[in-house]
Design a protein around this motif. Sequence first.
Motif, PDB file in Angstrom:
ATOM      1  N   THR A  78       2.299  -9.834  -6.492  1.00 31.60           N
ATOM      2  CA  THR A  78       1.539 -10.358  -7.328  1.00 31.60           C
ATOM      3  C   THR A  78       1.592  -9.995  -8.834  1.00 31.60           C
ATOM      4  O   THR A  78       1.796  -8.947  -9.088  1.00 31.60           O
ATOM      5  CB  THR A  78       0.126  -9.964  -6.942  1.00 31.60           C
ATOM      6  OG1 THR A  78       0.049 -10.370  -5.438  1.00 31.60           O
ATOM      7  CG2 THR A  78      -0.751 -10.838  -7.572  1.00 31.60           C
ATOM      8  N   PRO A  79       1.805 -11.132  -9.847  1.00 27.47           N
ATOM      9  CA  PRO A  79       1.830 -10.371 -11.201  1.00 27.47           C
ATOM     10  C   PRO A  79       0.797  -9.783 -11.820  1.00 27.47           C
ATOM     11  O   PRO A  79      -0.351 -10.057 -11.455  1.00 27.47           O
ATOM     12  CB  PRO A  79       2.026 -11.718 -11.787  1.00 27.47           C
ATOM     13  CG  PRO A  79       1.683 -12.806 -10.965  1.00 27.47           C
ATOM     14  CD  PRO A  79       1.597 -12.389  -9.537  1.00 27.47           C
ATOM     15  N   PRO A 129      -2.119   2.049  -6.267  1.00 28.51           N
ATOM     16  CA  PRO A 129      -1.269   0.552  -6.206  1.00 28.51           C
ATOM     17  C   PRO A 129       0.129   0.793  -6.290  1.00 28.51           C
ATOM     18  O   PRO A 129       0.553   1.620  -7.157  1.00 28.51           O
ATOM     19  CB  PRO A 129      -1.912  -0.272  -7.422  1.00 28.51           C
ATOM     20  CG  PRO A 129      -2.987   0.444  -7.976  1.00 28.51           C
ATOM     21  CD  PRO A 129      -2.981   2.208  -7.454  1.00 28.51           C
ATOM     22  N   GLU A 130       0.829   0.142  -5.444  1.00 28.18           N
ATOM     23  CA  GLU A 130       2.359   0.215  -5.726  1.00 28.18           C
ATOM     24  C   GLU A 130       2.722  -1.153  -6.567  1.00 28.18           C
ATOM     25  O   GLU A 130       2.486  -2.168  -6.327  1.00 28.18           O
ATOM     26  CB  GLU A 130       2.830  -0.013  -4.272  1.00 28.18           C
ATOM     27  CG  GLU A 130       4.524   0.265  -3.898  1.00 28.18           C
ATOM     28  CD  GLU A 130       5.111   0.275  -2.781  1.00 28.18           C
ATOM     29  OE1 GLU A 130       4.210  -0.110  -1.714  1.00 28.18           O
ATOM     30  OE2 GLU A 130       6.418   0.282  -2.537  1.00 28.18           O
ATOM     31  N   ALA A 155       5.285  -6.205 -14.927  1.00 31.25           N
ATOM     32  CA  ALA A 155       4.856  -5.412 -13.536  1.00 31.25           C
ATOM     33  C   ALA A 155       4.172  -6.509 -12.762  1.00 31.25           C
ATOM     34  O   ALA A 155       3.360  -7.092 -13.015  1.00 31.25           O
ATOM     35  CB  ALA A 155       3.735  -4.402 -14.273  1.00 31.25           C
ATOM     36  N   LEU A 156       4.364  -6.184 -11.525  1.00 31.58           N
ATOM     37  CA  LEU A 156       3.806  -6.783 -10.438  1.00 31.58           C
ATOM     38  C   LEU A 156       3.381  -5.795  -9.424  1.00 31.58           C
ATOM     39  O   LEU A 156       3.812  -4.827  -9.273  1.00 31.58           O
ATOM     40  CB  LEU A 156       4.769  -7.712  -9.883  1.00 31.58           C
ATOM     41  CG  LEU A 156       5.574  -8.792 -10.635  1.00 31.58           C
ATOM     42  CD1 LEU A 156       6.845  -8.061 -11.078  1.00 31.58           C
ATOM     43  CD2 LEU A 156       5.640  -9.994 -10.058  1.00 31.58           C
ATOM     44  N   MET A 157       2.303  -6.297  -8.600  1.00 33.52           N
ATOM     45  CA  MET A 157       1.884  -5.428  -7.448  1.00 33.52           C
ATOM     46  C   MET A 157       2.298  -5.818  -6.072  1.00 33.52           C
ATOM     47  O   MET A 157       2.347  -6.941  -5.714  1.00 33.52           O
ATOM     48  CB  MET A 157       0.439  -5.025  -7.762  1.00 33.52           C
ATOM     49  CG  MET A 157      -0.405  -6.030  -7.452  1.00 33.52           C
ATOM     50  SD  MET A 157      -2.257  -5.698  -7.472  1.00 33.52           S
ATOM     51  CE  MET A 157      -2.226  -4.443  -6.055  1.00 33.52           C
ATOM     52  N   LEU A 158       2.438  -4.593  -5.103  1.00 37.83           N
ATOM     53  CA  LEU A 158       2.964  -5.196  -3.832  1.00 37.83           C
ATOM     54  C   LEU A 158       1.827  -4.583  -3.026  1.00 37.83           C
ATOM     55  O   LEU A 158       0.944  -3.785  -3.344  1.00 37.83           O
ATOM     56  CB  LEU A 158       4.302  -4.163  -3.617  1.00 37.83           C
ATOM     57  CG  LEU A 158       5.084  -4.247  -4.525  1.00 37.83           C
ATOM     58  CD1 LEU A 158       6.516  -3.088  -4.236  1.00 37.83           C
ATOM     59  CD2 LEU A 158       5.980  -5.690  -4.344  1.00 37.83           C
ATOM     60  N   GLY A 159       1.818  -5.392  -2.001  1.00 43.51           N
ATOM     61  CA  GLY A 159       0.747  -5.040  -0.953  1.00 43.51           C
ATOM     62  C   GLY A 159      -0.606  -6.018  -1.350  1.00 43.51           C
ATOM     63  O   GLY A 159      -0.573  -6.925  -1.919  1.00 43.51           O
ATOM     64  N   ARG A 186      -6.998  -2.257 -10.565  1.00 39.87           N
ATOM     65  CA  ARG A 186      -6.482  -0.835 -10.484  1.00 39.87           C
ATOM     66  C   ARG A 186      -4.870  -0.728 -10.964  1.00 39.87           C
ATOM     67  O   ARG A 186      -4.522   0.015 -11.555  1.00 39.87           O
ATOM     68  CB  ARG A 186      -6.519  -0.376  -9.125  1.00 39.87           C
ATOM     69  CG  ARG A 186      -7.896   0.192  -8.844  1.00 39.87           C
ATOM     70  CD  ARG A 186      -7.820   1.404  -7.537  1.00 39.87           C
ATOM     71  NE  ARG A 186      -7.204   0.313  -6.317  1.00 39.87           N
ATOM     72  CZ  ARG A 186      -7.921  -0.382  -5.367  1.00 39.87           C
ATOM     73  NH1 ARG A 186      -9.240  -0.418  -5.602  1.00 39.87           N
ATOM     74  NH2 ARG A 186      -7.406  -1.071  -4.435  1.00 39.87           N
ATOM     75  N   ALA A 187      -4.067  -1.925 -10.729  1.00 43.90           N
ATOM     76  CA  ALA A 187      -2.878  -2.012 -10.899  1.00 43.90           C
ATOM     77  C   ALA A 187      -2.825  -2.252 -12.576  1.00 43.90           C
ATOM     78  O   ALA A 187      -1.888  -1.647 -13.050  1.00 43.90           O
ATOM     79  CB  ALA A 187      -2.129  -3.175 -10.207  1.00 43.90           C
TER      80      ALA A 187
END
Lengths: 222, 288
Positions: free
Chosen positions: A133-134, A168-169, A185-189, A198-199
């Motif tokens: 997710t961006p 956050p990963e 930056a994108l987040m995984l999960g 948080r990301a």
Amino acid sequence: MIADAGGPDRWVAIALAQDVPMAGTRAILLSERELVAWRGADGMVRVWNDRCPHRGMRLSFGFVRENVLNCLYHGWQYVGSGVCQMIPAHPDLTVPPTIRATVFAAVEQDGLVWVNLSRNPTSAPPAIGRVATPVASIAIDRPAATIAADLALFGAWPVSVAAAPGRPELALAMHDTGGRAMLHALMLGDADAAARARAARLVRRLRAALEGGDESVAAVVG
Amino acid sequence: MRTDDLAALDQWYTLGAINDFPVGTTRPAILLGADLSVARPVADRFAVTEADGAPVEAFIEYGHLWVTLGTPERPLFYIPEWREPDRRAVYCGAVRVRASGLRVIENFLDLAHFPYVHTEILGTESEPEVAKYEVERRADTDELWATKCEFYQPKAAASAESGQISQYMYRVVNPFNVMLYKTPPTAPNRWDVVALFVQPVAEAVSIGHPFMLVIDDTSTDAGLIAFQQMIFLQDKIVLENQRPRLLPLQPGRETPTRGDLSSVLYRRWLKEKNLAFGVEERVSVPNA
């Protein structure tokens, strides 16, 4: 002015896909090269040299109608392949096919826009391999090589960082803007609103760490 | 750094309208990279000097201060309309542009951008065609003229209350000074004069000094200036975003069309003069 013999056969992430608007343009600086990323009504992203061959006006100032990018200066119309289809000052002129924008291979993948400046790109962009997710693209006031060195222990770009429990990963990509860099930056999960917030905070802490703040990079994303 | 390009040095340039230099003051100015000092001890006297104190030849004409850092071949160009008693002289205010002065002049000569940059004012998208016009280089004065230009304009000037087909003539008197003649909305048998005197500061930085001699009984000065400034600021968006910043004179570097006759002649003329200041150095790349 950069000599345009194309570039190396390498995919570079230059924007979050969501930051190239529908029926709009985005100017992107890649090293010393000015690029324009734009989308037509068909949603496809294109990445070209940010320069109209007529009188050198930046195409990123242009306007998009349907799947045509129109230069702001004289309204010259460019279709998705880069060819100029119409010159308004001479509406009956069949435009010579040599009048065209300089186009590059562009791929939208994993929520990122990737470009390859080679005349004959042979590969495909590296994949994140998971749902991403961006989060944000942010400017880092450090050379790209320094940032790459600081994050090198996490692997090749796009890197995955922040594997600590409860954190956050992130997946990170980057492009050089000539002395500085843009970090994508994108987040995984899980990506609910709270997780995205948080990301975003983590990304800002990472910028501070990369720019030499009190907190180390390892402390932020180790 | 002061340029050593003789073709640029041996010309007349304005540093501004005389009222840009209040009486009793000394102001700095930069021309072709040279730092100058402009003193106006009394109303009708200017003393211009270079950084090392060397005097600079200067005089007043058309309400502007003119100088040279070299030896021009000819005296300053002649504007006969300056002496007509029913004209208004309008000093529109200096505008700094981060572009080569040559790009500024070339934009001034261009018609095809009217519908796109000055939308619903000097042009409209439904009438974009640039009809054939004539260009010539007048050998006696070494000036470039474009004549028989025409364009449909929704609002040709501050005083326009409806659309008109404007007649235009363009006159380039030296590489950095240009004027146009166009149909006044209220006096179709005469010409309004709109000039742009460009002060090249650095190769990619210029100051434009727009100046008009118009037939207009109704508009206020503020209205005339506001109209001209609006047009210039619309052009500034383009000028500061053309690449390369310096004007390419190499063939194949950019792509002119039939409507670009003025600019083709202008570039050829600059090349013959061996002008370097504001010009792109030769590159090995065609047009990318």
